[in-house]
Design an enzyme around this catalytic site. Structure first.
Site, mmCIF file in Angstrom:
data_model
loop_
_atom_site.group_PDB
_atom_site.id
_atom_site.type_symbol
_atom_site.label_atom_id
_atom_site.label_comp_id
_atom_site.label_asym_id
_atom_site.label_seq_id
_atom_site.Cartn_x
_atom_site.Cartn_y
_atom_site.Cartn_z
ATOM 1 N N THR A 409 -1.839 13.281 34.587
ATOM 2 C CA THR A 409 -3.116 13.618 35.221
ATOM 3 C C THR A 409 -4.187 12.544 35.043
ATOM 4 O O THR A 409 -5.207 12.569 35.737
ATOM 5 C CB THR A 409 -3.637 14.958 34.663
ATOM 6 O OG1 THR A 409 -3.406 14.998 33.245
ATOM 7 C CG2 THR A 409 -2.914 16.124 35.310
ATOM 8 N N GLU A 410 -3.973 11.623 34.092
ATOM 9 C CA GLU A 410 -4.898 10.496 33.907
ATOM 10 C C GLU A 410 -4.135 9.330 33.306
ATOM 11 O O GLU A 410 -3.483 9.485 32.284
ATOM 12 C CB GLU A 410 -6.043 10.858 32.941
ATOM 13 C CG GLU A 410 -7.075 11.811 33.486
ATOM 14 C CD GLU A 410 -8.266 11.939 32.543
ATOM 15 O OE1 GLU A 410 -8.402 11.119 31.614
ATOM 16 O OE2 GLU A 410 -9.065 12.870 32.726
ATOM 17 N N ASN A 411 -4.232 8.176 33.936
ATOM 18 C CA ASN A 411 -3.716 6.938 33.357
ATOM 19 C C ASN A 411 -4.374 5.776 34.078
ATOM 20 O O ASN A 411 -4.369 5.722 35.309
ATOM 21 C CB ASN A 411 -2.193 6.859 33.488
ATOM 22 C CG ASN A 411 -1.616 5.562 32.921
ATOM 23 O OD1 ASN A 411 -1.056 4.743 33.653
ATOM 24 N ND2 ASN A 411 -1.774 5.360 31.621
#
Length: 573
Positions: A409-411
């Site tokens: 979901t976040e990178n």
């Protein structure tokens, strides 16, 4: 001295580690893997409401804890605020056009609780203008064949709930959050099929209630973070059950949570204490939330360490709250998918903190974090590029939690505030390496279904204000219209999406060159529109002089002095 320090650190970190539960040595830091992702793999980008929307007091929106926190002098770098941010409230149609051009499969965004419930309470007032905004955003995404992935809580609690009840320190938030979530399911659930309850509850708890770096800015050391986390876990479980009972059969969606975690690698593979410290690091980070949600209770190591330290401090009970047997059953298994945010890695070693130092989440862990000075550091003091840690984290999740369905979901990676070069080579390299490690993890059998680049736009980065830029698109915050300019990483990421991975060496090696070529015209547009940016190359040169030239000159002076001294001594002899 600096070189000596580097040598010592490098000597410490040459080893890879092993653990009884997780096979640390199985996934070696191998060479680049050419191949493609499974059919149907979903590619996206993310933002959040407070970071991008602006319009903080427009169309009936209530005040959030971040509106209040950011308006306090000295809390945010340069006293920046999210009052206007990227003006996403007005420019979402333009942004969806950018997403469509990138060929994104999904877009992750959050719904601002105070924008649709100004007082925080469903029973008091529903702001239909706020509902209309999200309706239009969701509808336009679907019209452009982009799947909306909605985060219900990305840190912007209605201020009224903080003032009246103490926010996440109060168990009443469980019901208030459930009412808010239920309203979102009711109004948007016929079109939204992917729901994330909380984004990175570790940050909400630790930075909001332990260190005070984030809103609401409280420093309830040793207790506040644990209490907030306890209520957040309960709130997540209640929302999952509400959806399961009332909405799942009609809407056929999925409800998960997004947990952010760095990877922790033992400094010394031969030292069992370091191995245990690395395990403890991850359990106090990811396991704090994942273990209750998947297994029904906190990690045993957290219960042991916090309980023992609480006893040493003369407390009658552990500072870590306790779930009742009914709560354990209620919480266990409340996750249709795990959202995983990941940015960097730390080496971890054992370090004992005496109980006399006082209560603290950080001292409870009895460990120290190290970084390898050779790791690429693009500017953010906390974020180093360590791609192999991503594969290890993904495999750890597979091993620990029964191989759940994962959506990254976040990178992503930031750069320094003064950098206005749209040819962001370091970001392309970061995406290439991290996404490749994710592909290797899928080959290892990890059940990863999608990837979300953080972030679509440069946006308000919390206590760092606008000084850190994670965006694929550069936003000119000096201009009231907040124009967007594509960085080279836009074309690079687009090529990964179009190829669904890395088809072959020759093609992949050409991507970076082509992406840099396409960003040159954007660089010219940006420079032409803003003479103030002309100063930036000079500042960049000054940084280079400071970081490279001065140390080099100093070294040469020392060497010349040594040679001169040697000749003098020889002459005297």
């Amino acid at each position: 001295i600096k070189m000596l320090q580097r040598c010592i650190l490098l000597a410490l970190v040459l080893c890879v580690s092993a653990s009884a539960d997780f096979d640390w040595t199985k996934n070696e830091r191998s060479s680049f893997y050419y191949g493609t992702f499974p059919t149907g793999f979903s590619w996206g980008a993310g933002t959040s409401a407070y970071q991008t929307e602006g319009a903080w007091n427009i169309d009936g929106k209530g005040i959030s804890i971040w509106d209040v926190f950011a308006h306090k002098k000295g809390k945010i770098f340069s006293n920046d605020t999210g009052d206007s941010s990227c003006e996403g409230y007005y420019k979402f149609k333009d942004d969806i056009t950018l997403m469509k051009d990138m060929k994104l499969n999904h877009y992750r965004f959050s719904i601002s609780w105070p924008r649709i419930l100004p007082s925080g309470l469903k029973s008091e007032h529903i702001n239909e203008k706020g509902i209309k905004y999200y309706d239009e955003l969701i509808n336009m995404l679907l019209e452009n064949k982009i799947t909306p992935v909605v985060t219900l809580y990305h840190w912007d609690l209605p201020q009224v709930l903080q003032e009246k009840y103490g926010g996440w320190q109060n168990v009443s938030m469980v019901n208030y959050f459930n009412d808010f979530a239920n309203l979102c399911f009711e109004r948007f659930g016929n079109r939204v099929k992917y729901w994330i309850t909380f984004n990175n509850p570790w940050s909400i708890a630790v930075e909001g209630f332990e260190t005070g770096e984030h809103a609401p800015g409280l420093k309830l050391k040793g207790t506040g973070a644990y209490k907030a986390a306890h209520h957040i876990i309960k709130a997540h479980a209640k929302v999952w059950h509400t959806y399961d009972v009332q909405w799942r059969s009609k809407q056929k969606g999925l409800v998960g949570i997004s947990l952010t975690a760095d990877w922790g690698e033992p400094v010394d593979i031969t030292n069992q204490r370091d191995i245990e410290a690395a395990e403890r690091y991850i359990q106090f980070y990811l396991g704090w939330f994942a273990t209750p949600i998947f297994n029904g209770d906190y990690p045993q190591v957290m219960k042991d360490y916090i309980g023992r330290k609480s006893g040493q401090q003369g407390l009658g009970a552990s500072r870590l709250p306790v779930f009742s047997s009914q709560e354990k059953s209620y919480i266990k298994g409340t996750c249709d998918f795990l959202g995983l945010g990941h940015f960097t890695t730390r080496y971890v070693t054992q370090k004992n903190y005496p109980s006399g130092l006082g209560d603290s989440y950080f001292t409870d862990r009895d460990l120290a974090e190290l970084v390898d000075p050779q790791w690429p550091d693009p500017g953010s003091e906390w974020l180093y590029s360590v791609p192999w840690g991503f594969r290890r984290l993904l495999n750890f999740v597979k091993t620990q939690y029964g191989n759940p369905m994962i959506y990254v979901t976040e990178n992503g990676v930031s750069e320094k505030m003064l950098c206005t070069d749209l040819c962001d080579n370091w970001r392309m390299q970061y995406f290439k390496d991290y996404i490749n490690e994710m592909l290797k993890a899928i080959k290892d059998g990890v059940n990863v279904k999608g990837y979300t680049a953080w972030s679509l736009l440069d946006n308000f980065e919390w206590d760092e204000g606008f000084s850190e830029r994670f965006g694929l698109y550069y936003v000119d915050f000096r201009n009231k219209n907040k124009p967007r300019y594509p960085k080279a990483s836009v074309q690079f990421y687009k090529r990964i999406i179009s190829s669904n991975g890395f088809p072959n060496q020759r093609e992949v090696e050409s991507w970076k060159r082509k992406s840099v070529e396409t960003c040159s015209s954007s660089n010219q547009l940006l420079a032409a529109g803003h003479a103030i940016h002309v100063l930036d190359p000079l500042i960049g040169h000054m940084e280079m002089v400071t970081e490279i030239v001065v140390p080099t000159v100093c070294t040469l002076c020392i060497l010349l002095s040594a040679v001169f001294l040697m000749f003098l001594l020889r002459g005297r002899l």
